[in-house]
Design a protein around this motif. Structure first.
Motif, PDB file in Angstrom:
ATOM      1  N   LYS A 203       0.843  -1.194   0.000  1.00  8.25           N
ATOM      2  CA  LYS A 203       0.000   0.000   0.000  1.00  8.25           C
ATOM      3  C   LYS A 203       0.881   1.247   0.000  1.00  8.25           C
ATOM      4  CE  LYS A 203      -3.784   2.216   2.567  1.00  8.25           C
ATOM      5  NZ  LYS A 203      -4.684   2.106   3.754  1.00  8.25           N
TER       6      LYS A 203
ATOM      7  N   GLN B  34       3.004   1.545  -3.416  1.00 11.97           N
ATOM      8  CA  GLN B  34       2.114   1.959  -4.500  1.00 11.97           C
ATOM      9  C   GLN B  34       1.719   3.423  -4.344  1.00 11.97           C
ATOM     10  OE1 GLN B  34      -1.984   0.137  -5.086  1.00 11.97           O
ATOM     11  NE2 GLN B  34      -0.800  -1.088  -6.533  1.00 11.97           N
ATOM     12  N   ALA B  35       1.400   3.822  -3.104  1.00 15.54           N
ATOM     13  CA  ALA B  35       0.997   5.213  -2.853  1.00 15.54           C
ATOM     14  C   ALA B  35       2.151   6.173  -3.096  1.00 15.54           C
ATOM     15  CB  ALA B  35       0.489   5.350  -1.420  1.00 15.54           C
TER      16      ALA B  35
ATOM     17  N   ARG C 207       2.505   6.682  -6.774  1.00 14.41           N
ATOM     18  CA  ARG C 207       1.423   7.515  -7.320  1.00 14.41           C
ATOM     19  C   ARG C 207       1.560   8.973  -6.883  1.00 14.41           C
ATOM     20  NH1 ARG C 207      -2.797   5.334  -9.741  1.00 14.41           N
ATOM     21  NH2 ARG C 207      -4.197   6.985  -9.023  1.00 14.41           N
ATOM     22  N   ILE C 208       1.960   9.204  -5.639  1.00  9.72           N
ATOM     23  CA  ILE C 208       2.155  10.578  -5.167  1.00  9.72           C
ATOM     24  C   ILE C 208       3.284  11.249  -5.938  1.00  9.72           C
ATOM     25  CG2 ILE C 208       2.952  11.951  -3.199  1.00  9.72           C
ATOM     26  CD1 ILE C 208       1.382   9.941  -1.396  1.00  9.72           C
TER      27      ILE C 208
ATOM     28  N   ASP D  82      -1.828  10.867  -6.934  1.00 13.46           N
ATOM     29  CA  ASP D  82      -2.502  10.944  -5.634  1.00 13.46           C
ATOM     30  C   ASP D  82      -1.833  12.036  -4.811  1.00 13.46           C
ATOM     31  OD1 ASP D  82      -4.398   8.940  -6.001  1.00 13.46           O
ATOM     32  OD2 ASP D  82      -3.095   7.358  -5.217  1.00 13.46           O
TER      33      ASP D  82
ATOM     34  N   THR E 164      -2.273  12.020  -1.035  1.00  9.63           N
ATOM     35  CA  THR E 164      -1.984  11.500   0.299  1.00  9.63           C
ATOM     36  C   THR E 164      -2.227   9.992   0.340  1.00  9.63           C
ATOM     37  OG1 THR E 164      -4.255  11.876   1.063  1.00  9.63           O
ATOM     38  CG2 THR E 164      -2.655  13.662   1.434  1.00  9.63           C
ATOM     39  N   VAL E 165      -1.817   9.375   1.461  1.00 13.54           N
ATOM     40  CA  VAL E 165      -2.131   7.980   1.729  1.00 13.54           C
ATOM     41  C   VAL E 165      -2.587   7.880   3.181  1.00 13.54           C
ATOM     42  CG1 VAL E 165       0.287   7.457   2.317  1.00 13.54           C
ATOM     43  CG2 VAL E 165      -1.263   5.602   1.699  1.00 13.54           C
TER      44      VAL E 165
END
Length: 328
Positions: free
Chosen positions: A194, A197-198, A201-202, A207, A209-210
């Motif tokens: 998680k 991946q976050a 993406r950030i 994205d 935030t996570v």
């Protein structure tokens, strides 16, 4: 040519183990549940050398059929409902699959082997989650088990049942008490993937935030590709036994975040990480750290990938994947 049957072939560890065994000249069979399993195509694409059989850990008759088809010399029971958070929501199903499924596999092994009980070597995927409310630091094979989740309780049942079959029937049955092991193949529901991946993406602007739970929880994290080698080594011993498989180091989720964000050039990551009460466990396991001395001594096994290398490997893989998906 030795023959091996792997349950949980669609999980994280199954493909790594299959690749290892195929490289050693094994004929490899993978057990998969249901004809329309969405991961079947993935296994067929990435592991064309694996022959897939249909079976269900909760259905003994299907396992007996699978044994008859595979005629295995070695059996690796990796199949389980392994996401700890899910086990509180579905405690009964977790118990049936992760706990009673082990009994079904052991019984299928016993029935298949018949009087020649030693002709099949059995590996059970036990878990550091069995230690739960840890009674000793670091945790060893002899440490009292005190599970803190339905998943951990089910794993304890399977662990002791494996010992019972070894002692009752003389079965060559080993349990690997594996501490947290991760890889780019880890499911995105697990905190390590998680995060990787976050972070990817950030960094790509996909994205902002996570959201995570307790970022101060500590774990003993290693690379899944190293840990499947320990599984194989257990079944090459003269007799079955139990082994802790771990790095002997502990790191917090906060440290994981440090390395992951640094990999993409972000130092001040705190504003990007939100703590959400929904992701806290009802009963937390705060500190897991294994003592792998027995695996070092008896199996001649040691991890080859460091914690930092593992985190960077996962971030790099997710960066490549997210760039491809976003067309960047």
């Amino acid at each position: 040519m030795p023959r091996a049957l792997i349950t949980g072939i669609t999980g994280q560890d199954g493909p790594y183990l299959a690749e290892l065994l195929l490289g050693k000249g094994y004929e490899v069979f993978g057990l998969i549940r249901g004809q329309n399993n969405p991961k079947r195509a993935m296994v067929e694409r990435e592991l064309p050398g694996v022959k897939l059989l249909t079976g269900d850990l909760t259905d003994l008759s299907s396992l007996i059929r699978a044994y008859s088809q595979a005629q295995p010399d070695e059996v690796y029971n990796l199949g389980a409902i392994s996401f700890v958070a899910y086990s509180w929501e579905n405690a009964r199903l977790t118990s049936d699959v992760t706990g009673m499924g082990v009994l079904n596999m052991l019984e299928a092994t016993r029935l298949y082997a018949g009087e020649d009980i030693g002709k099949v070597r059995f590996y059970q995927a036990s878990s550091s989650e069995m230690f739960g409310k840890v009674q000793q630091v670091p945790q060893r094979e002899s440490t009292l088990l005190w599970p803190r989740s339905p998943y951990g309780v089910a794993k304890v049942y399977g662990h002791y049942m494996t010992i019972n079959y070894r002692e009752s029937y003389g079965m060559h049955a080993s349990s690997g008490i594996l501490f947290n092991h991760e890889s780019p193949r880890r499911g995105p529901e697990f905190v390590t993937r998680k995060i990787s991946q976050a972070v990817a993406r950030i960094s790509l602007g996909l994205d902002e935030t996570v959201s995570l739970g307790n970022i101060d929880a500590k774990r003993d994290w290693g690379f899944a590709g190293d840990y499947v080698d320990a599984m194989w080594r257990m079944l090459q011993q003269d007799a079955g036994d139990d082994y802790v498989v771990a790095t002997g180091e502990t790191h917090s989720i906060r440290e994981f975040l440090d390395i992951a964000f640094r990999r993409v050039g972000i130092e001040a990551w705190e504003p990007l990480v939100l703590q959400d009460p929904r992701f806290f466990r009802p009963a937390e396991v705060d500190l897991l750290i294994g003592d792998p001395a027995k695996a070092h001594d008896k199996l001649d096994w040691k991890p080859t990938v460091s914690f930092a290398e593992l985190v960077e490997m996962m971030v790099d893989a997710d960066l490549a994947e997210q760039r491809a998906l976003a067309g960047k």
